[in-house]
Write a protein that holds these residues in place. Structure first.
Motif, mmCIF file in Angstrom:
data_model
loop_
_atom_site.group_PDB
_atom_site.id
_atom_site.type_symbol
_atom_site.label_atom_id
_atom_site.label_comp_id
_atom_site.label_asym_id
_atom_site.label_seq_id
_atom_site.Cartn_x
_atom_site.Cartn_y
_atom_site.Cartn_z
ATOM 1 N N MET A 70 0.863 -1.168 0.000
ATOM 2 C CA MET A 70 0.000 0.000 0.000
ATOM 3 C C MET A 70 0.907 1.228 0.000
ATOM 4 S SD MET A 70 -2.639 1.499 2.881
ATOM 5 C CE MET A 70 -3.379 -0.079 3.252
ATOM 6 N N VAL A 71 0.917 1.965 -1.098
ATOM 7 C CA VAL A 71 1.770 3.145 -1.216
ATOM 8 C C VAL A 71 0.886 4.367 -1.408
ATOM 9 C CG1 VAL A 71 3.666 4.263 -2.434
ATOM 10 C CG2 VAL A 71 3.611 1.765 -2.244
ATOM 11 N N LYS A 72 0.767 5.184 -0.350
ATOM 12 C CA LYS A 72 -0.024 6.413 -0.404
ATOM 13 C C LYS A 72 0.794 7.541 0.225
ATOM 14 C CE LYS A 72 -4.515 4.155 -0.602
ATOM 15 N NZ LYS A 72 -5.930 4.191 -0.176
ATOM 16 N N ALA A 73 2.050 7.600 -0.195
ATOM 17 C CA ALA A 73 2.951 8.625 0.317
ATOM 18 C C ALA A 73 2.651 9.954 -0.356
ATOM 19 C CB ALA A 73 4.400 8.217 0.058
ATOM 20 N N GLY A 74 2.585 11.008 0.441
ATOM 21 C CA GLY A 74 2.338 12.337 -0.106
ATOM 22 C C GLY A 74 0.965 12.505 -0.717
ATOM 23 N N ALA A 75 -0.017 11.753 -0.217
ATOM 24 C CA ALA A 75 -1.366 11.774 -0.796
ATOM 25 C C ALA A 75 -2.315 12.720 -0.058
ATOM 26 C CB ALA A 75 -1.956 10.365 -0.799
ATOM 27 N N GLN A 76 -1.806 13.497 0.894
ATOM 28 C CA GLN A 76 -2.584 14.477 1.660
ATOM 29 C C GLN A 76 -3.706 13.818 2.467
ATOM 30 O OE1 GLN A 76 -3.762 17.455 -1.259
ATOM 31 N NE2 GLN A 76 -1.769 18.473 -1.084
ATOM 32 N N LEU A 77 -3.460 12.606 2.934
ATOM 33 C CA LEU A 77 -4.452 11.910 3.759
ATOM 34 C C LEU A 77 -4.540 12.571 5.133
ATOM 35 C CD1 LEU A 77 -3.526 8.164 3.082
ATOM 36 C CD2 LEU A 77 -5.221 9.560 1.885
ATOM 37 N N LYS A 78 -5.750 12.682 5.646
ATOM 38 C CA LYS A 78 -5.956 13.231 6.985
ATOM 39 C C LYS A 78 -6.255 12.129 7.995
ATOM 40 C CE LYS A 78 -7.451 17.785 5.404
ATOM 41 N NZ LYS A 78 -6.164 18.409 5.818
ATOM 42 N N GLU A 79 -6.519 10.931 7.506
ATOM 43 C CA GLU A 79 -6.730 9.787 8.385
ATOM 44 C C GLU A 79 -6.240 8.534 7.674
ATOM 45 O OE1 GLU A 79 -11.420 8.940 7.310
ATOM 46 O OE2 GLU A 79 -10.914 10.172 9.045
ATOM 47 N N LEU A 80 -6.130 7.442 8.423
ATOM 48 C CA LEU A 80 -5.648 6.198 7.834
ATOM 49 C C LEU A 80 -6.595 5.693 6.743
ATOM 50 C CD1 LEU A 80 -4.327 3.895 10.702
ATOM 51 C CD2 LEU A 80 -3.031 5.359 9.169
ATOM 52 N N SER B 132 -10.028 2.309 17.204
ATOM 53 C CA SER B 132 -10.888 1.550 16.287
ATOM 54 C C SER B 132 -10.071 0.849 15.207
ATOM 55 C CB SER B 132 -11.908 2.489 15.615
ATOM 56 O OG SER B 132 -11.257 3.561 14.957
ATOM 57 N N TYR B 133 -8.793 1.221 15.076
ATOM 58 C CA TYR B 133 -7.916 0.575 14.103
ATOM 59 C C TYR B 133 -7.069 -0.491 14.799
ATOM 60 C CZ TYR B 133 -8.750 3.896 10.292
ATOM 61 O OH TYR B 133 -9.316 4.632 9.292
ATOM 62 N N SER B 134 -7.219 -1.722 14.349
ATOM 63 C CA SER B 134 -6.371 -2.811 14.815
ATOM 64 C C SER B 134 -6.206 -3.801 13.670
ATOM 65 C CB SER B 134 -6.983 -3.501 16.043
ATOM 66 O OG SER B 134 -6.106 -4.498 16.540
ATOM 67 N N ARG C 246 0.109 12.799 16.494
ATOM 68 C CA ARG C 246 0.499 12.925 17.902
ATOM 69 C C ARG C 246 0.083 11.735 18.759
ATOM 70 N NH1 ARG C 246 -4.009 15.843 16.834
ATOM 71 N NH2 ARG C 246 -5.800 15.539 18.217
ATOM 72 N N PHE C 247 -0.761 10.845 18.207
ATOM 73 C CA PHE C 247 -1.266 9.746 19.041
ATOM 74 C C PHE C 247 -1.510 8.501 18.188
ATOM 75 C CE2 PHE C 247 -5.009 7.350 20.550
ATOM 76 C CZ PHE C 247 -4.512 6.906 21.773
ATOM 77 N N ILE C 248 -1.021 7.358 18.694
ATOM 78 C CA ILE C 248 -1.315 6.056 18.096
ATOM 79 C C ILE C 248 -1.776 5.136 19.211
ATOM 80 C CG2 ILE C 248 -0.450 4.098 16.762
ATOM 81 C CD1 ILE C 248 1.705 5.826 15.614
ATOM 82 N N ALA C 249 -2.967 4.602 19.079
ATOM 83 C CA ALA C 249 -3.506 3.700 20.104
ATOM 84 C C ALA C 249 -2.715 2.388 20.130
ATOM 85 C CB ALA C 249 -4.982 3.415 19.828
ATOM 86 N N ASP C 250 -2.562 1.817 21.321
ATOM 87 C CA ASP C 250 -1.850 0.542 21.468
ATOM 88 C C ASP C 250 -2.437 -0.538 20.570
ATOM 89 O OD1 ASP C 250 -0.328 1.806 23.309
ATOM 90 O OD2 ASP C 250 -0.863 0.528 25.013
ATOM 91 N N SER C 251 -3.753 -0.518 20.385
ATOM 92 C CA SER C 251 -4.428 -1.576 19.628
ATOM 93 C C SER C 251 -3.941 -1.666 18.186
ATOM 94 C CB SER C 251 -5.939 -1.330 19.635
ATOM 95 O OG SER C 251 -6.246 -0.066 19.056
ATOM 96 N N PHE C 252 -3.410 -0.562 17.668
ATOM 97 C CA PHE C 252 -3.003 -0.552 16.260
ATOM 98 C C PHE C 252 -1.890 -1.565 16.000
ATOM 99 C CE2 PHE C 252 -0.364 1.166 12.763
ATOM 100 C CZ PHE C 252 -1.306 1.132 11.741
ATOM 101 N N PHE C 253 -0.988 -1.771 16.950
ATOM 102 C CA PHE C 253 0.175 -2.621 16.724
ATOM 103 C C PHE C 253 -0.007 -4.058 17.220
ATOM 104 C CE2 PHE C 253 2.001 1.686 16.914
ATOM 105 C CZ PHE C 253 2.705 1.701 15.727
ATOM 106 N N LYS C 254 -1.120 -4.364 17.845
ATOM 107 C CA LYS C 254 -1.260 -5.652 18.522
ATOM 108 C C LYS C 254 -1.218 -6.843 17.574
ATOM 109 C CE LYS C 254 -3.332 -4.340 22.899
ATOM 110 N NZ LYS C 254 -4.493 -4.442 23.806
#
Length: 304
Positions: free
Chosen positions: A207-217, A243-245, A263-271
């Motif tokens: 998944m390559v979306k570098a420099g795509a001006q995304l405001k969320e995942l 909500s992302y895991s 500024r913030f990444i929930a722990d659940s994202f990496f589980k």
């Protein structure tokens, strides 16, 4: 503005359009010889074949540069004839397809799996980016593309050698920044497009979306179980909520760097990301890593 699509000119309401023509036969041959880098005249037998190869590039500058670069140092007439035959066997529907085929030919001629992977990895950076050599090499080492070196310094020497080879065959271009002495390089946007197409054609889950001006995942359905590589660098993502895991056990590279408001990444994202080798969170606003992150010796965490 420049564009490969006349439709874009119409949509931008351009008052004056200047169409850049293809190179003439003489101009194409001059460019071909320049990029071949020959100080001595070609043998008569090879020169005739070389002119035919330049003609097969149909006046397309980037195609000429790539093909000529791939033939630097080649003296054997058999290899020259084989190159000409392969170019003649290809059929094209349009100019863009011909450019891609010429670039793919140069990629295939690299003949080195690690070198090809190195080139493909460059596509994870945003289009027209000035890429720091040592930043890329660090990724290649920790991904295992550069391996078998006892000392990290030796691995970096190998990485610089690989990038030198890619610049030598004109698939990358050296770039000098005004504000520092760090070595950079650039990749033409068409070569980057070709790299992404190769990754997709080879059924590699990226998944390559570098420099795509995304405001969320990207949406959850895009985080497939077979994903191996994700580049979301240089976007405007501010947080990754609980909500992302994503369940991506094969994901080895995750680039979130240069999201300056993140500024913030929930722990659940990496589980469920158990295979991470390269995680880049540099140039973000993150002050603390999630507690669940635990890496072995083979992994690389680049902190802010």
């Amino acid at each position: 503005m420049t564009t490969r699509s006349e439709t874009v000119c119409h949509r931008m309401a351009c008052h004056h359009k200047i169409k850049v023509k293809l190179l003439s036969e003489g101009e194409a041959w001059t460019l071909f010889m320049e990029k071949l880098g020959r100080d001595m005249a070609l043998l008569p037998e090879v020169e005739g074949i070389a002119k035919d190869i330049a003609g097969e590039c149909a006046g397309l500058p980037l195609g000429i540069i790539a093909v000529a670069g791939s033939l630097r140092g080649v003296d054997d007439p058999h290899e020259w004839r084989n190159t000409l035959n392969k170019l003649r066997e290809s059929e094209f529907r349009d100019i863009d397809e011909k450019v891609f085929k010429l670039l793919r030919f140069s990629y295939d001629r690299l003949g080195d799996s690690a070198l090809q992977k190195c080139l493909l990895y460059c596509a994870l950076f945003p289009e027209d980016d000035d890429i720091e050599r040592e930043e890329l090499i660090g990724y290649l080492i920790d991904e295992g593309i550069i391996k078998g070196k006892r000392r990290r310094r030796d691995a970096f020497d190998e990485g610089h050698t690989m990038l030198n080879r890619l610049e030598y065959v004109c698939l990358l271009e050296s770039a000098q920044m005004d504000y520092d002495d760090i070595r950079h390089f650039k990749m033409h946007d068409l070569i980057r497009d070709m790299d992404i197409q190769i990754l997709q054609d080879d059924s590699q889950q990226v998944m390559v979306k570098a420099g795509a001006q995304l405001k969320e995942l990207p949406d959850a359905e895009e985080w497939t179980e077979n994903l191996t590589t994700v580049s979301l660098m240089r976007n405007e993502i501010e947080e990754i909520p609980s909500s992302y895991s994503p369940r991506c056990p094969s994901l080895s590279t995750l680039l979130l760097c240069k999201n300056r408001w993140l500024r913030f990444i929930a722990d659940s994202f990496f589980k469920q990301l158990h295979g991470l080798k390269v995680l880049d969170l540099s140039w973000t606003a993150i002050e603390n890593l999630p507690d669940c992150l635990c890496f072995g010796e083979s992994h690389c965490v680049i902190a802010p």
